[in-house]
Design a protein around this motif. Structure first.
Motif, PDB file in Angstrom:
ATOM      1  N   LYS A 218      16.469   4.265   1.314  1.00  0.00           N
ATOM      2  CA  LYS A 218      16.476   2.952   0.657  1.00  0.00           C
ATOM      3  C   LYS A 218      15.101   2.290   0.667  1.00  0.00           C
ATOM      4  CE  LYS A 218      21.284   1.811   1.249  1.00  0.00           C
ATOM      5  NZ  LYS A 218      22.168   1.456   2.358  1.00  0.00           N
ATOM      6  N   LEU A 219      14.122   2.982   1.294  1.00  0.00           N
ATOM      7  CA  LEU A 219      12.807   2.361   1.445  1.00  0.00           C
ATOM      8  C   LEU A 219      11.902   2.707   0.260  1.00  0.00           C
ATOM      9  CD1 LEU A 219      11.885   0.697   3.875  1.00  0.00           C
ATOM     10  CD2 LEU A 219      10.690   2.717   4.706  1.00  0.00           C
ATOM     11  N   THR A 220      11.267   1.695  -0.329  1.00  0.00           N
ATOM     12  CA  THR A 220      10.309   1.967  -1.406  1.00  0.00           C
ATOM     13  C   THR A 220       8.937   1.460  -0.967  1.00  0.00           C
ATOM     14  OG1 THR A 220      10.635  -0.213  -2.370  1.00  0.00           O
ATOM     15  CG2 THR A 220      12.085   1.542  -3.155  1.00  0.00           C
ATOM     16  N   GLY A 221       7.900   1.820  -1.737  1.00  0.00           N
ATOM     17  CA  GLY A 221       6.548   1.335  -1.431  1.00  0.00           C
ATOM     18  C   GLY A 221       6.531  -0.182  -1.421  1.00  0.00           C
ATOM     19  N   GLN A 222       7.219  -0.748  -2.398  1.00  0.00           N
ATOM     20  CA  GLN A 222       7.264  -2.212  -2.513  1.00  0.00           C
ATOM     21  C   GLN A 222       7.930  -2.828  -1.269  1.00  0.00           C
ATOM     22  OE1 GLN A 222       6.086  -3.977  -5.067  1.00  0.00           O
ATOM     23  NE2 GLN A 222       7.160  -5.925  -5.137  1.00  0.00           N
ATOM     24  N   SER A 223       8.977  -2.159  -0.755  1.00  0.00           N
ATOM     25  CA  SER A 223       9.630  -2.781   0.401  1.00  0.00           C
ATOM     26  C   SER A 223       8.771  -2.667   1.660  1.00  0.00           C
ATOM     27  CB  SER A 223      11.060  -2.259   0.614  1.00  0.00           C
ATOM     28  OG  SER A 223      11.119  -0.881   0.621  1.00  0.00           O
ATOM     29  N   VAL A 224       7.931  -1.624   1.739  1.00  0.00           N
ATOM     30  CA  VAL A 224       7.004  -1.548   2.880  1.00  0.00           C
ATOM     31  C   VAL A 224       5.992  -2.704   2.785  1.00  0.00           C
ATOM     32  CG1 VAL A 224       5.228  -0.168   4.019  1.00  0.00           C
ATOM     33  CG2 VAL A 224       7.271   0.944   3.132  1.00  0.00           C
ATOM     34  N   LEU A 225       5.523  -2.962   1.573  1.00  0.00           N
ATOM     35  CA  LEU A 225       4.589  -4.084   1.376  1.00  0.00           C
ATOM     36  C   LEU A 225       5.253  -5.406   1.768  1.00  0.00           C
ATOM     37  CD1 LEU A 225       1.831  -5.098   0.198  1.00  0.00           C
ATOM     38  CD2 LEU A 225       2.981  -5.371  -1.981  1.00  0.00           C
ATOM     39  N   VAL A 447      -3.032   0.049  -1.324  1.00  0.00           N
ATOM     40  CA  VAL A 447      -3.418   1.045  -2.315  1.00  0.00           C
ATOM     41  C   VAL A 447      -2.168   1.769  -2.834  1.00  0.00           C
ATOM     42  CG1 VAL A 447      -4.725   3.175  -2.691  1.00  0.00           C
ATOM     43  CG2 VAL A 447      -5.717   1.305  -1.364  1.00  0.00           C
ATOM     44  N   ALA A 448      -1.252   2.089  -1.906  1.00  0.00           N
ATOM     45  CA  ALA A 448      -0.021   2.774  -2.322  1.00  0.00           C
ATOM     46  C   ALA A 448       0.726   1.923  -3.361  1.00  0.00           C
ATOM     47  CB  ALA A 448       0.865   3.037  -1.121  1.00  0.00           C
ATOM     48  N   ASN A 449       0.710   0.624  -3.168  1.00  0.00           N
ATOM     49  CA  ASN A 449       1.418  -0.221  -4.114  1.00  0.00           C
ATOM     50  C   ASN A 449       0.709  -0.343  -5.447  1.00  0.00           C
ATOM     51  OD1 ASN A 449       4.010  -1.717  -3.431  1.00  0.00           O
ATOM     52  ND2 ASN A 449       2.946  -1.504  -1.483  1.00  0.00           N
ATOM     53  N   LEU A 450      -0.641  -0.295  -5.402  1.00  0.00           N
ATOM     54  CA  LEU A 450      -1.378  -0.348  -6.662  1.00  0.00           C
ATOM     55  C   LEU A 450      -1.097   0.873  -7.497  1.00  0.00           C
ATOM     56  CD1 LEU A 450      -4.893  -1.796  -5.729  1.00  0.00           C
ATOM     57  CD2 LEU A 450      -3.029  -2.851  -7.040  1.00  0.00           C
ATOM     58  N   ILE A 451      -1.040   2.026  -6.805  1.00  0.00           N
ATOM     59  CA  ILE A 451      -0.800   3.273  -7.524  1.00  0.00           C
ATOM     60  C   ILE A 451       0.638   3.301  -8.014  1.00  0.00           C
ATOM     61  CG2 ILE A 451      -0.740   5.795  -7.337  1.00  0.00           C
ATOM     62  CD1 ILE A 451      -2.847   5.472  -5.067  1.00  0.00           C
TER      63      ILE A 451
END
Ligand code: PFF
Length: 451
Positions: A218-225, A447-451
């Motif tokens: 359920k984890l996405t890059g956005q949720s880590v941010l 950076v992960a979120n930008l990509i």
């Protein structure tokens, strides 16, 4: 006013008061209102785990760094950074780090007071007995009817803003210290009572597994941010609040001890609030991902059912208001202290000027839930969501990143030792965390979120 004069005038009465004020800043709507709803929106356990890791690995070290910079710089955030840059013969442009924080504080406070207004309104409604035997559907309708009425939201936003200005304009000792001395312990006791209630209802077990059994799919890059941004938001770091509070801290008090207490109390309150809210959610078949209204749609149902619910409900919302209030005060303090020491304004004038500016900006958030609920500013986000995203997920992490860089790479080991007084081995671990781990983690997530 020179830094030395400012810090001489304003010093916390003692270490406990400093810890209470800092806990008062950290514990607020972020723990009780925001943590449950963003956890609900981001799938539960895995999100909570990332949040806890961020608090421990980035939040706590940055908190210590920020308080240290404040105490050593001895002034408002931009001036403190200038003083420190001067002391270390580096660019004076570091003052911009302080400015970023001041702007973030102003923007956050503009929506914070609107949400705190919801809590005041609920305090009143609970007092007049509105929640007696309320059903889940009625609680949802109650919330919708509040937020769809801009005049009502504006009224409560104005009340909160006025009280904040009045307390802040009185200054450190007579204003802030008095408000927080009794309320933090009271809030904790009340949360424990509610926790007892949560344990007695059917959704308790499910709430524990929702919060503590991670499902990484359920984890996405956005949720880590979002988890990382929230770690900063909830600890009040990255915007200079802890820097200002640190500038009022005497040299003889321990920053390490205070920081550990602040992080511990803050995390405990968030987790307890989460368990309470989700126990009610699962007991009543409510939706965990129902957004910013989650707390307000769930708790009245619990209070409506329990014996003594009128009393506990009124007390609870009263305490949420006070918790929000001690955070609101701290959100505006970096800007006020800057207006005083850089622009020689009186505290009173600074408080009113900033208060009006923040009140006006808050109108955008008031409208986000009704007339502007379909007006999007950034990537499908309403005015409120845009402000929340830019401040929490961009400005605070950036602030924290640069605090870590300044502290880890520019201060000397001697200076750090003077502030933190840690045994050598611990100091080494701490410095490497601030120097490498914290900045790298923030950068990777960005950076992960930008990509
Ligand atoms: N930490 C507060 C909360 O969790 O509600 C909000 C906050 C206060 C954020 C002060 C940042 C700050 F500087």
């Amino acid at each position: 006013m020179p830094a030395s004069e400012l810090s001489k005038k304003n010093i916390w009465s003692n270490q406990t008061i400093f810890i209470l004020a800092a806990v008062g800043s950290a514990v607020g709507l972020g723990n009780i209102w925001k943590f449950p709803y963003i956890t609900g929106e981001n799938g539960g356990g895995a999100f909570v785990l990332v949040y806890l890791a961020c608090v421990l690995l980035i939040g706590l070290p940055v908190l210590m760094a920020e308080i240290s910079l404040g105490r050593r710089g001895g002034a408002s955030p931009p001036e403190a950074m200038k003083n420190l840059a001067l002391e270390n013969k580096t660019s004076k442009l570091w003052w911009l780090l302080g400015l970023n924080g001041i702007l973030a504080g102003i923007l956050i406070l503009s929506f914070y007071t609107v949400i705190a207004g919801w809590a005041v309104s609920y305090f009143y409604d609970s007092f007049i007995g509105e929640f007696k035997n309320i059903s889940t559907t009625q609680a949802t309708e109650h919330f919708s009817s509040l937020v769809s009425n801009p005049m009502q939201l504006l009224f409560w936003h104005t009340v909160i803003m006025l009280v904040t200005i009045i307390v802040v304009s009185k200054g450190l000792k007579s204003g802030i210290e008095k408000v927080i001395t009794y309320m933090m312990p009271a809030l904790l006791v009340l949360l424990l009572i509610l926790f007892g209630y949560a344990m007695s209802i059917t959704g308790f077990g499910q709430s524990l597994s929702f919060l503590f059994a991670p499902d990484f799919s359920k984890l996405t890059g956005q949720s880590v941010l979002i988890a990382m941004g929230h770690a900063f938001f909830t600890l009040s770091i990255g915007l200079g609040t802890m820097m200002v509070y640190g500038s009022y801290l005497s040299k003889k008090h321990s920053i390490v001890k205070a920081s550990i207490w602040i992080s511990f109390a803050d995390t405990l309150v968030a987790l307890v609030a989460g368990v309470i809210v989700f126990s009610i959610v699962f007991s009543n078949g409510l939706e965990p991902s129902s957004g910013p209204g989650l707390l307000f749609k769930t708790l009245p149902v619990a209070f409506g059912q329990m014996t003594g619910g009128w009393f506990f409900g009124t007390l609870f919302f009263g305490l949420v208001v006070i918790a929000a209030f001690s955070s609101a005060i701290s959100l505006i303090e970096p800007a006020i202290s800057w207006f005083i020491d850089r622009w020689q304004m009186s505290r009173k004038k600074a408080s009113w000027a900033l208060g009006v500016l923040i009140w006006l900006t808050g109108i955008g958030t008031v409208l986000s839930f009704n007339q502007w609920d379909e007006v999007y500013f950034l990537d499908g986000k309403t005015f409120f969501e845009t402000l929340d995203f830019i401040t929490t997920n961009i400005m605070l992490p950036l602030g924290a990143l640069f605090i870590a860089i300044f502290f880890g790479w520019i201060l000397t080991k001697q200076q750090i030792t003077e502030e933190l007084n840690l045994p050598d081995k611990m100091l080494k671990i701490f410095i490497s965390t601030v120097k490498f781990i914290a900045p790298t983690a923030v950068l990777i997530v960005f950076v992960a979120n930008l990509i």
